[in-house]
Scaffold this motif. Sequence first.
Motif, PDB file in Angstrom:
ATOM      1  N   LYS A  13      -6.937  -2.894   9.553  1.00  0.00           N
ATOM      2  CA  LYS A  13      -7.052  -1.602   8.867  1.00  0.00           C
ATOM      3  C   LYS A  13      -6.359  -1.653   7.500  1.00  0.00           C
ATOM      4  CE  LYS A  13      -6.475   3.294   9.618  1.00  0.00           C
ATOM      5  NZ  LYS A  13      -6.788   4.273  10.599  1.00  0.00           N
ATOM      6  N   LEU A  14      -5.167  -2.210   7.454  1.00  0.00           N
ATOM      7  CA  LEU A  14      -4.443  -2.312   6.194  1.00  0.00           C
ATOM      8  C   LEU A  14      -5.156  -3.241   5.213  1.00  0.00           C
ATOM      9  CD1 LEU A  14      -0.796  -2.450   7.560  1.00  0.00           C
ATOM     10  CD2 LEU A  14      -1.759  -0.638   6.132  1.00  0.00           C
ATOM     11  N   LYS A  15      -5.693  -4.338   5.694  1.00  0.00           N
ATOM     12  CA  LYS A  15      -6.434  -5.256   4.819  1.00  0.00           C
ATOM     13  C   LYS A  15      -7.658  -4.562   4.228  1.00  0.00           C
ATOM     14  CE  LYS A  15      -5.220  -9.789   6.681  1.00  0.00           C
ATOM     15  NZ  LYS A  15      -5.728 -10.958   7.429  1.00  0.00           N
ATOM     16  N   GLU A  16      -8.330  -3.770   5.038  1.00  0.00           N
ATOM     17  CA  GLU A  16      -9.500  -3.038   4.553  1.00  0.00           C
ATOM     18  C   GLU A  16      -9.088  -2.017   3.499  1.00  0.00           C
ATOM     19  OE1 GLU A  16     -13.350  -2.395   3.954  1.00  0.00           O
ATOM     20  OE2 GLU A  16     -12.606  -3.894   5.364  1.00  0.00           O
ATOM     21  N   GLU A  17      -7.984  -1.326   3.722  1.00  0.00           N
ATOM     22  CA  GLU A  17      -7.490  -0.364   2.730  1.00  0.00           C
ATOM     23  C   GLU A  17      -7.083  -1.067   1.438  1.00  0.00           C
ATOM     24  OE1 GLU A  17      -4.603   2.458   4.190  1.00  0.00           O
ATOM     25  OE2 GLU A  17      -5.669   2.617   6.097  1.00  0.00           O
ATOM     26  N   LEU A  66       0.807  -1.220   0.000  1.00  0.00           N
ATOM     27  CA  LEU A  66       0.000   0.000   0.000  1.00  0.00           C
ATOM     28  C   LEU A  66       0.846   1.280   0.000  1.00  0.00           C
ATOM     29  CD1 LEU A  66      -2.657  -1.190   2.574  1.00  0.00           C
ATOM     30  CD2 LEU A  66      -3.140  -0.494   0.216  1.00  0.00           C
ATOM     31  N   ASN A  67       2.157   1.119   0.154  1.00  0.00           N
ATOM     32  CA  ASN A  67       3.062   2.258   0.255  1.00  0.00           C
ATOM     33  C   ASN A  67       2.641   3.193   1.400  1.00  0.00           C
ATOM     34  OD1 ASN A  67       5.379   3.651  -0.460  1.00  0.00           O
ATOM     35  ND2 ASN A  67       4.266   5.010  -1.852  1.00  0.00           N
ATOM     36  N   GLN A  68       2.364   2.592   2.538  1.00  0.00           N
ATOM     37  CA  GLN A  68       1.960   3.326   3.739  1.00  0.00           C
ATOM     38  C   GLN A  68       2.751   2.794   4.920  1.00  0.00           C
ATOM     39  OE1 GLN A  68      -2.241   3.083   4.396  1.00  0.00           O
ATOM     40  NE2 GLN A  68      -2.756   3.822   2.356  1.00  0.00           N
ATOM     41  N   LYS A  79     -10.198  -1.971  -0.504  1.00  0.00           N
ATOM     42  CA  LYS A  79     -10.745  -0.786  -1.181  1.00  0.00           C
ATOM     43  C   LYS A  79      -9.914  -0.447  -2.422  1.00  0.00           C
ATOM     44  CE  LYS A  79     -12.627   1.468   2.917  1.00  0.00           C
ATOM     45  NZ  LYS A  79     -12.436   2.581   3.856  1.00  0.00           N
ATOM     46  N   LYS A  80      -8.592  -0.523  -2.277  1.00  0.00           N
ATOM     47  CA  LYS A  80      -7.699  -0.210  -3.396  1.00  0.00           C
ATOM     48  C   LYS A  80      -7.939  -1.166  -4.558  1.00  0.00           C
ATOM     49  CE  LYS A  80      -2.797   0.155  -4.548  1.00  0.00           C
ATOM     50  NZ  LYS A  80      -1.435  -0.001  -4.063  1.00  0.00           N
ATOM     51  N   ARG A  81      -8.111  -2.433  -4.248  1.00  0.00           N
ATOM     52  CA  ARG A  81      -8.290  -3.451  -5.297  1.00  0.00           C
ATOM     53  C   ARG A  81      -9.663  -3.343  -5.966  1.00  0.00           C
ATOM     54  NH1 ARG A  81      -5.374  -8.569  -2.328  1.00  0.00           N
ATOM     55  NH2 ARG A  81      -3.244  -7.920  -2.795  1.00  0.00           N
ATOM     56  N   SER A  82     -10.651  -2.826  -5.256  1.00  0.00           N
ATOM     57  CA  SER A  82     -11.987  -2.723  -5.837  1.00  0.00           C
ATOM     58  C   SER A  82     -12.153  -1.477  -6.701  1.00  0.00           C
ATOM     59  CB  SER A  82     -13.057  -2.764  -4.740  1.00  0.00           C
ATOM     60  OG  SER A  82     -12.987  -1.597  -3.945  1.00  0.00           O
TER      61      SER A  82
END
Length: 132
Positions: A121-125, A103-105, A128-131
């Motif tokens: 939190k990272l999995k949720e982000e 995620l580059n975070q 979202k990124k993949r969708s």
Amino acid sequence: MFKDLSPGIKRSITRSITVAFEQYMNRIDWSESKFDLSTFISEWRDYIQNQATWYDKVENDTKNNSQFHQELAVKINETIEKILSEEPTKEQMDEIEALQTELNQEYDYSCKTEAKYVIEKLKEELKKKRSN
């Protein structure tokens, strides 16, 4: 008074502190600056009165006793200290590292329970990124 409770009730009290603390910290995104002990205690009190199984098993005389409240305060502090001092596992650290890279975070975390929160939190982000 606390020491006189059954082992099952003592474990249930500790569990209720743990669950309520984790829920509270997740709600405030594990932000130390947002932490307010009186708010946590209020939320824990609500949790034990509405969800914890042990609350109805303890006599009202005990629950209303100031010594019991002092002993509970010690137990709350001990439980929180234990949660905050438990190191993240290697698996958690590896998973966080991989997710952060993808995620580059970057997120800070200091204990096992906070690492669990960061992973979710990272999995949720990532989801979202993949969708998008």
